[in-house]
Design a protein around this motif. Structure first.
Motif, PDB file in Angstrom:
ATOM      1  N   UNK A  50       7.772  -3.544  15.307  1.00  0.00           N
ATOM      2  CA  UNK A  50       7.992  -4.463  16.421  1.00  0.00           C
ATOM      3  C   UNK A  50       6.727  -4.676  17.250  1.00  0.00           C
ATOM      4  N   UNK A  51       5.998  -3.604  17.487  1.00  0.00           N
ATOM      5  CA  UNK A  51       4.754  -3.658  18.276  1.00  0.00           C
ATOM      6  C   UNK A  51       3.787  -2.621  17.746  1.00  0.00           C
ATOM      7  N   UNK A  52       2.570  -2.972  17.385  1.00  0.00           N
ATOM      8  CA  UNK A  52       1.912  -4.272  17.525  1.00  0.00           C
ATOM      9  C   UNK A  52       2.273  -5.277  16.449  1.00  0.00           C
ATOM     10  N   UNK A  53       3.025  -4.840  15.411  1.00  0.00           N
ATOM     11  CA  UNK A  53       3.389  -5.719  14.315  1.00  0.00           C
ATOM     12  C   UNK A  53       2.467  -5.540  13.122  1.00  0.00           C
ATOM     13  N   UNK A  54       2.965  -5.966  11.980  1.00  0.00           N
ATOM     14  CA  UNK A  54       2.252  -5.719  10.733  1.00  0.00           C
ATOM     15  C   UNK A  54       0.963  -6.533  10.609  1.00  0.00           C
ATOM     16  N   UNK A  55       0.941  -7.733  11.169  1.00  0.00           N
ATOM     17  CA  UNK A  55      -0.265  -8.558  11.068  1.00  0.00           C
ATOM     18  C   UNK A  55      -1.449  -7.891  11.759  1.00  0.00           C
ATOM     19  N   UNK A  56      -1.202  -7.364  12.955  1.00  0.00           N
ATOM     20  CA  UNK A  56      -2.272  -6.694  13.710  1.00  0.00           C
ATOM     21  C   UNK A  56      -2.733  -5.439  12.975  1.00  0.00           C
ATOM     22  N   UNK A  57      -1.787  -4.621  12.500  1.00  0.00           N
ATOM     23  CA  UNK A  57      -2.161  -3.384  11.811  1.00  0.00           C
ATOM     24  C   UNK A  57      -2.954  -3.668  10.542  1.00  0.00           C
ATOM     25  N   UNK A  58      -2.565  -4.703   9.814  1.00  0.00           N
ATOM     26  CA  UNK A  58      -3.305  -5.023   8.593  1.00  0.00           C
ATOM     27  C   UNK A  58      -4.712  -5.512   8.920  1.00  0.00           C
ATOM     28  N   UNK A  59      -4.838  -6.327   9.956  1.00  0.00           N
ATOM     29  CA  UNK A  59      -6.164  -6.797  10.365  1.00  0.00           C
ATOM     30  C   UNK A  59      -7.051  -5.628  10.795  1.00  0.00           C
TER      31      UNK A  59
END
Length: 376
Positions: free
Chosen positions: A66-75
């Motif tokens: 939910x936070x920070x979300x998968x997009x942020x973690x992958x980046x």
């Protein structure tokens, strides 16, 4: 991952072992501080490394999704880089958090539909999606998606839930083979034994989980309000079935006494929010009992917080000063108490390991249980 069983205690089923992952060594028994949202509450990573010094911490799949979300973690290159932590991380599957959202989720064979506790938005977890989420988070040890049943729990419900957890496990394993590792390191996968507090269900589940041949195994559903004696009984049943040459992880447990008693039953790994949550409420765990630092009796006690403590806060600050910080609602008080409690938990499991190696665990455990079961 490799697991080496190095020593056994002569007076109990306690074990000292060593897990080797791509990221490094984890000496067992071990306690994993809980870093729910990429942070062990109130503690800098430098303090975590240098003062508390755990080999592994825990992250939470549901909250990180939910936070920070998968997009942020992958980046960011995965959770390790995002939070600045270069040691091992284990992520739970989110099953417990979904269980705790009982009013905002629907469980079906396909998976679980739930509403975010943050904004009420709808989401869906399946065994397959949870494996993909944990691949993206990039933890070193990841957990199967399971259903955690409440306590008390109807036998028929517990049985249906256990079988669904086993079917979900099969789906997790099948899907993991299709999803490659990320970030240049491998991940080890642990399935979870369920079955509530029913002996026959726990035996059946443990046998099924053992048959999978995973690199490690977990015991779930024993931190949901059941009496301690039932927890110990279930742990003993399961540990007697799970393979000896694989690490055993008891999820969400517990008090210092719970940890020592379960080490004696053959458990290797633990996590719990208790040391951090109770610290924020002014409860300190020590080798001689628990302290409610908010009590007036500590108002003019200028002795060290804990002369036996392993962290800098234990001797750098007095009980009177820590009580003052809580009375003044200064957040520093919660930070000091958190560092102390986590340091104590790590001291406890590492001393247990030393006693197992020396062949003195059972006698030491018996003494410690009596000492710690006091209110100071």
């Amino acid at each position: 991952m490799q697991f080496k069983l190095l020593h056994k205690d002569s007076g109990s089923k306690a074990r000292a072992g060593e897990l080797l992952t791509d990221r490094g060594k984890i000496e067992t028994p071990i306690f994993m501080p809980v870093g729910t949202v990429a942070s062990v509450k109130g503690v800098h990573q430098r303090e975590l490394r240098e003062e508390i010094n755990p080999d592994v911490i825990l992250g939470n799949t549901y909250h990180l999704y939910l936070r920070p979300g998968m997009e942020i973690l992958e980046q960011a290159g995965g959770l390790h880089k995002f939070m600045g932590w270069d040691r091992n991380i284990l992520t739970d599957s989110g099953g417990y958090q979904v269980y705790s959202l009982s009013g905002n989720r629907k469980i079906k064979e396909e998976g679980v539909k739930f509403k975010s506790h943050i904004d009420g938005s709808s989401h869906f977890f399946s065994p397959e999606s949870v494996m993909e989420v944990q691949r993206t988070i990039g933890a070193d040890i990841i957990m199967a998606f399971d259903e955690c049943t409440p306590y008390p729990c109807d036998y028929n419900y517990a049985k249906r839930s256990m079988h669904m957890t086993h079917r979900w496990l099969d789906r997790c394993i099948a899907h993991l083979d299709k999803v490659p590792f990320k970030y240049g390191h491998s991940q080890s996968f642990f399935p979870i034994v369920q079955g509530s507090t029913y002996k026959d269900l726990r035996k059946q589940s443990a046998e099924y989980i053992a048959s999978v041949g995973a690199e490690g195994n977990a015991i779930g559903g024993l931190s949901v309000g059941e009496p301690a004696d039932e927890m110990y009984e279930m742990s003993e049943i399961v540990c007697d079935i799970l393979p000896e040459d694989k690490p055993r992880y008891l999820m969400g447990v517990g008090t210092p006494l719970n940890i020592l008693e379960n080490i004696a039953l053959g458990v290797d790994m633990f996590d719990c929010v208790m040391p951090t949550r109770n610290a924020r409420n002014g409860m300190l765990f020590t080798a001689h009992g628990t302290i409610n630092i908010k009590n007036k009796k500590w108002e003019n006690d200028f002795s060290a917080i804990d002369e036996m403590g392993i962290t800098f806060v234990d001797t750098e600050y007095s009980k009177a000063y820590l009580r003052h910080l809580f009375a003044a609602n200064e957040y520093l008080g919660k930070q000091i108490a958190t560092i102390h409690n986590l340091g104590f938990y790590l001291w406890l499991v590492r001393t247990a390991r030393e006693k197992i190696v020396a062949g003195q665990f059972y006698e030491w455990k018996t003494m410690m249980v009596k000492q710690m079961d006091k209110r100071l």
